[in-house]
Structures are given as structure tokens and as C-alpha cells.
Scaffold this active site. Structure first.
Site, PDB file in Angstrom:
ATOM      1  N   GLY A  47     -21.761   7.718  24.841  1.00  0.00           N
ATOM      2  CA  GLY A  47     -20.701   6.807  24.261  1.00  0.00           C
ATOM      3  C   GLY A  47     -21.255   5.368  24.572  1.00  0.00           C
ATOM      4  O   GLY A  47     -21.933   5.234  26.003  1.00  0.00           O
ATOM      5  N   ARG A  86     -31.935   5.367  24.402  1.00  0.00           N
ATOM      6  CA  ARG A  86     -31.147   5.630  23.326  1.00  0.00           C
ATOM      7  C   ARG A  86     -31.130   4.022  22.692  1.00  0.00           C
ATOM      8  O   ARG A  86     -30.443   3.153  23.129  1.00  0.00           O
ATOM      9  CB  ARG A  86     -29.784   5.838  23.545  1.00  0.00           C
ATOM     10  CG  ARG A  86     -29.724   7.465  24.416  1.00  0.00           C
ATOM     11  CD  ARG A  86     -28.467   8.096  24.083  1.00  0.00           C
ATOM     12  NE  ARG A  86     -28.270   8.457  22.763  1.00  0.00           N
ATOM     13  CZ  ARG A  86     -27.097   8.930  22.281  1.00  0.00           C
ATOM     14  NH1 ARG A  86     -25.986   8.912  23.220  1.00  0.00           N
ATOM     15  NH2 ARG A  86     -26.817   9.436  21.136  1.00  0.00           N
ATOM     16  N   ASP A 230     -21.394   1.834  17.943  1.00  0.00           N
ATOM     17  CA  ASP A 230     -22.656   1.759  18.944  1.00  0.00           C
ATOM     18  C   ASP A 230     -23.186   0.290  18.697  1.00  0.00           C
ATOM     19  O   ASP A 230     -23.753  -0.189  19.631  1.00  0.00           O
ATOM     20  CB  ASP A 230     -23.486   2.829  18.639  1.00  0.00           C
ATOM     21  CG  ASP A 230     -23.028   4.054  19.296  1.00  0.00           C
ATOM     22  OD1 ASP A 230     -22.230   4.596  18.820  1.00  0.00           O
ATOM     23  OD2 ASP A 230     -23.632   4.283  20.504  1.00  0.00           O
ATOM     24  N   LYS A 241     -21.636   6.962  15.158  1.00  0.00           N
ATOM     25  CA  LYS A 241     -21.891   8.103  15.096  1.00  0.00           C
ATOM     26  C   LYS A 241     -22.073   8.830  13.691  1.00  0.00           C
ATOM     27  O   LYS A 241     -21.213   8.667  12.691  1.00  0.00           O
ATOM     28  CB  LYS A 241     -20.818   9.198  15.739  1.00  0.00           C
ATOM     29  CG  LYS A 241     -21.363  10.781  15.789  1.00  0.00           C
ATOM     30  CD  LYS A 241     -22.467  11.118  16.266  1.00  0.00           C
ATOM     31  CE  LYS A 241     -22.824  10.811  17.637  1.00  0.00           C
ATOM     32  NZ  LYS A 241     -24.349  10.922  17.942  1.00  0.00           N
TER      33      LYS A 241
HETATM   34  O1  MRU Z   1     -24.307  10.037  20.641  1.00  0.00           O
HETATM   35  P1  MRU Z   1     -22.817   9.594  21.275  1.00  0.00           P
HETATM   36  O2  MRU Z   1     -22.414  10.808  21.902  1.00  0.00           O
HETATM   37  O3  MRU Z   1     -23.203   8.617  22.422  1.00  0.00           O
HETATM   38  O4  MRU Z   1     -22.226   8.781  20.217  1.00  0.00           O
HETATM   39  C1  MRU Z   1     -21.239   8.144  20.518  1.00  0.00           C
HETATM   40  C2  MRU Z   1     -20.481   7.345  19.491  1.00  0.00           C
HETATM   41  O5  MRU Z   1     -20.971   7.254  18.374  1.00  0.00           O
HETATM   42  C3  MRU Z   1     -19.294   6.658  19.766  1.00  0.00           C
HETATM   43  O6  MRU Z   1     -18.267   6.617  18.600  1.00  0.00           O
HETATM   44  C4  MRU Z   1     -19.405   5.071  20.275  1.00  0.00           C
HETATM   45  O7  MRU Z   1     -20.302   5.158  20.967  1.00  0.00           O
HETATM   46  C5  MRU Z   1     -18.184   4.476  20.375  1.00  0.00           C
HETATM   47  S1  MRU Z   1     -17.254   5.144  21.766  1.00  0.00           S
HETATM   48  C6  MRU Z   1     -16.840   4.104  23.033  1.00  0.00           C
END
Ligand code: MRU
Length: 335
Positions: A47, A86, A230, A241
Site C-alpha cells: 500500500g 517498488r 500509487d 493496482k
Molecule cells: O501492490 P500493492 O498491494 O502495494 O498495491 C496497493 C494499491 O494499489 C493500492 O490501491 C494503493 O497503494 C493505494 S492504498 C492506500
């Protein structure tokens, strides 16, 4: 009270291992930046806001760790490693840069670094609260929402982004909100984490496969799709995502609002539009295998982009802690 992905307890930095949820709640101790880099890369913590906070706390822990050598140089190296884990979530590099700025000006003073990490965490907690209010204010009577991935307390330093908005709407319309959560292939953040959080909150929710979203939106009279982000480019293009773009197209087709909820720390004015956003490519085995079992013929090539980019024109509103910026494509009821 919302669930938290990280804890500071008597000087120990602990992380709730999200890869083991919902089966078991296991807290692991993080001793420094190398531990945290592994945890972020493996999505033990994930997240966008949460990985920024996690990296900041790890750098503070690193500054406290015994060891010789030039501490500032160690922190700079650790920061680069953390950023490399990431690439898509801008919150991560932003938090690391902020911590390195303090490291440089304080000569890597552990107390100054811990204070900064706590400030980043607290700012996100406050942002969650404000986003929940601004987001819920957009919806006057709607009660049926679909969401994607996990955007709750597990993904942030507070109550969450999109999921915090849904939780706030559920609080306002006690007992009347229903949620559909996509499973979120391939790592199942929706199935494993969002449904776990919603159950803790006592909000009725159902799991659907990602590919069932269009059918469910059409036949279950879904009234809004809410997601996190993100990285949001200067023109409003949204990286989130994988599968988010499909949901935006479904929302447009159905004539329902598609709302992105993210703190200001996810805005990236340095990137003019979505084509400049680096999309993390993860291991093909996350797609070809499910919990160690091979799904496809042996050796089949697979692609695994972890995020996609939704063009600004498909976004009905972006909600941050400062308020809601409405796009031209959907008429919310006047506030
Ligand atoms: O791969 P992840 O689980 O880190 O992806 C998370 C997401 O895409 C969320 O939608 C994004 O980080 C926003 S959450 C507050």
C-alpha cells in the site's frame, strides 16, 4: 479502531506480515533497512502510504543500529535500496528523500530521524481522517460500492484511503452500506485483506473475481467505484493496482462515479502524465502459480505488471486530505 500495519513497541519496530493474512496475524521484528527492503519487496507491508512510512521507520531503526563506518553513507545506501524495491508508489521515494534530508542536516542523529518518521506517520493518519470526511461528503444517498485491491488501514498510517471513505459512509448510514470487493489477482489483496478489514468493521461485503466486476456493476446496481492510487501525475492520470483501468471503463459505461482517494503525498507534479510513470513488473510466477501450485502448462511465459494507468478523463473525482477535485465527467449531487 482501524488495523495498523506497523507498531513501535518499547523501541522495537514490528510489522504485521500481510502475506499471512487472513489465516494468521504474525508480527515480525524489523531490525533495519535490509529487513524492511525484503518485507516491502515481498509485500509483507504494502500500500503506497504504508510503504513510505515503513521505509522511514526502517531508516530511523538503521540510524540506531550499532555499527561502525560513516552512518550517513550507510543511510544513503539503505535509502537507495528501499526506493528500488517498488518503483511505482511515489510515497516511498518521497518518504525516503525526506528522511535523508534530515539525516544530512542532523548528521544522522537517530532521535531526529525517529521524530521525522513519526511525523510522516502522523501526517498520513491525519490525511486518512480528512479524506474519509471529504470522500463521504461526495455521496449523498449511495449505499452500494465496489472497491479494488486493499486501501484500508493495512495500506496506510491511518484508516485508509478509499476504504476509509466507504467505512465513513457506512458509519453515517448505519447498517445500510454494502460492498463488493474484487479479489485482485494475482496477489489477492482484495480477497485476503479488504474482506478481512471489512469484516472487522462489521460492514457487509462480498468477494467477486476481477473479471466479474462488469456483470456485478450492471446487475447489482452498484452506485460508485472507489479506489486508491500509487502515483498521480500532474495531469491527473492515476497509477493504481492492475485492474483499476478496467474498473474505470466499467464505471464510465455504467454512468456511475469512479472516485480515486489518495493523500497529497501520492501526487507527483514532477511527472507530467501517466506515460512517465514506471510500472512495476513482478515475477511471472505470481501469475502462473497459486500458493506454489503451477496453474498453466510448465514454462508458459507470463507478464505481471503490478499497476496500470487510468487516464484523468475517466476519473470522476480525486479526493485528498485537502478536499475533492471533481472531474467534468460525472455530476455529483450538490454538496
Ligand atoms: O501492490 P500493492 O498491494 O502495494 O498495491 C496497493 C494499491 O494499489 C493500492 O490501491 C494503493 O497503494 C493505494 S492504498 C492506500
Amino acid at each position: 479502531m482501524s488495523v495498523e500495519p506497523l507498531r513501535l513497541e518499547a523501541g522495537r519496530l514490528l510489522l504485521l506480515d500481510q502475506t499471512r493474512l487472513p489465516r494468521e496475524e504474525v508480527w515480525v521484528e524489523i531490525h533495519g533497512a535490509a529487513d524492511m527492503a525484503e518485507a516491502i519487496a515481498e509485500l509483507r507491508v504494502r500500500g503506497a502510504p504504508a510503504i513510505g512510512i515503513a521505509a522511514a521507520l526502517a531508516l530511523a531503526a538503521e540510524a540506531r543500529a550499532p555499527g561502525g563506518g560513516d552512518r550517513l553513507e550507510t543511510l544513503e545506501r539503505a535509502g537507495r535500496t528501499l526506493i528500488g524495491t517498488r518503483p511505482t508508489a511515489v510515497n516511498l521515494s518521497r518518504a525516503v528523500e525526506r528522511m535523508l534530508g534530515v539525516a544530512r542536516s542532523s548528521r544522522a542523529d537517530p532521535e531526529a530521524l525517529e521524530a521525522e518518521a513519526r511525523a510522516i506517520w502522523e501526517e498520513d493518519r491525519a490525511a486518512s481522517r480528512a479524506m474519509a470526511t471529504h470522500g463521504a461528503d461526495l455521496f449523498r444517498d449511495e449505499r452500494r460500492f465496489l472497491t479494488h485491491c486493499n486501501t484500508g488501514g493495512l495500506a496506510t498510517g491511518g484508516g485508509g484511503t478509499a476504504l476509509a471513505v466507504i467505512t465513513e459512509i457506512a458509519r453515517r448510514r448505519r447498517g445500510e452500506v454494502e460492498v463488493w470487493a474484487t479479489e485482485t489477482r494475482p496477489l489477492l489483496q482484495g480477497a485476503r485483506l479488504t474482506l478481512w478489514e471489512l469484516r472487522r468493521e462489521g460492514i457487509p461485503a462480498r468477494m467477486v473475481t476481477d473479471s466479474a466486476a462488469a456483470q456485478v456493476v450492471q446487475t447489482r446496481a452498484i452506485q460508485g467505484i472507489l479506489v486508491g492510487a500509487d502515483r498521480i501525475a500532474r495531469n491527473g492520470d492515476v497509477a493504481n493496482k492492475i485492474g483499476t483501468l478496467t474498473l474505470a471503463l466499467i464505471a464510465r459505461h455504467a454512468g456511475i462515479p469512479f472516485v480515486v482517494v489518495a493523500p497529497e503525498s501520492t501526487l507527483d507534479p514532477g511527472t507530467p502524465n501517466g506515460s512517465g510513470i514506471t510500472i512495476e513488473e513482478r515475477s511471472a510466477s505470481e501469475v502462473t502459480h497459486l500458493q506454489g501450485v503451477e496453474l498453466a502448462p510448465e514454462g508458459v511465459p507470463a507478464e505481471n505488471p503490478a499497476f496500470d494507468v487510468t487516464p484523468a478523463g475517466l476519473v470522476s473525482a480525486i479526493v485528498t486530505e485537502r478536499g475533492a477535485r471533481r472531474g467534468p465527467t460525472y455530476d455529483f449531487a450538490p454538496g
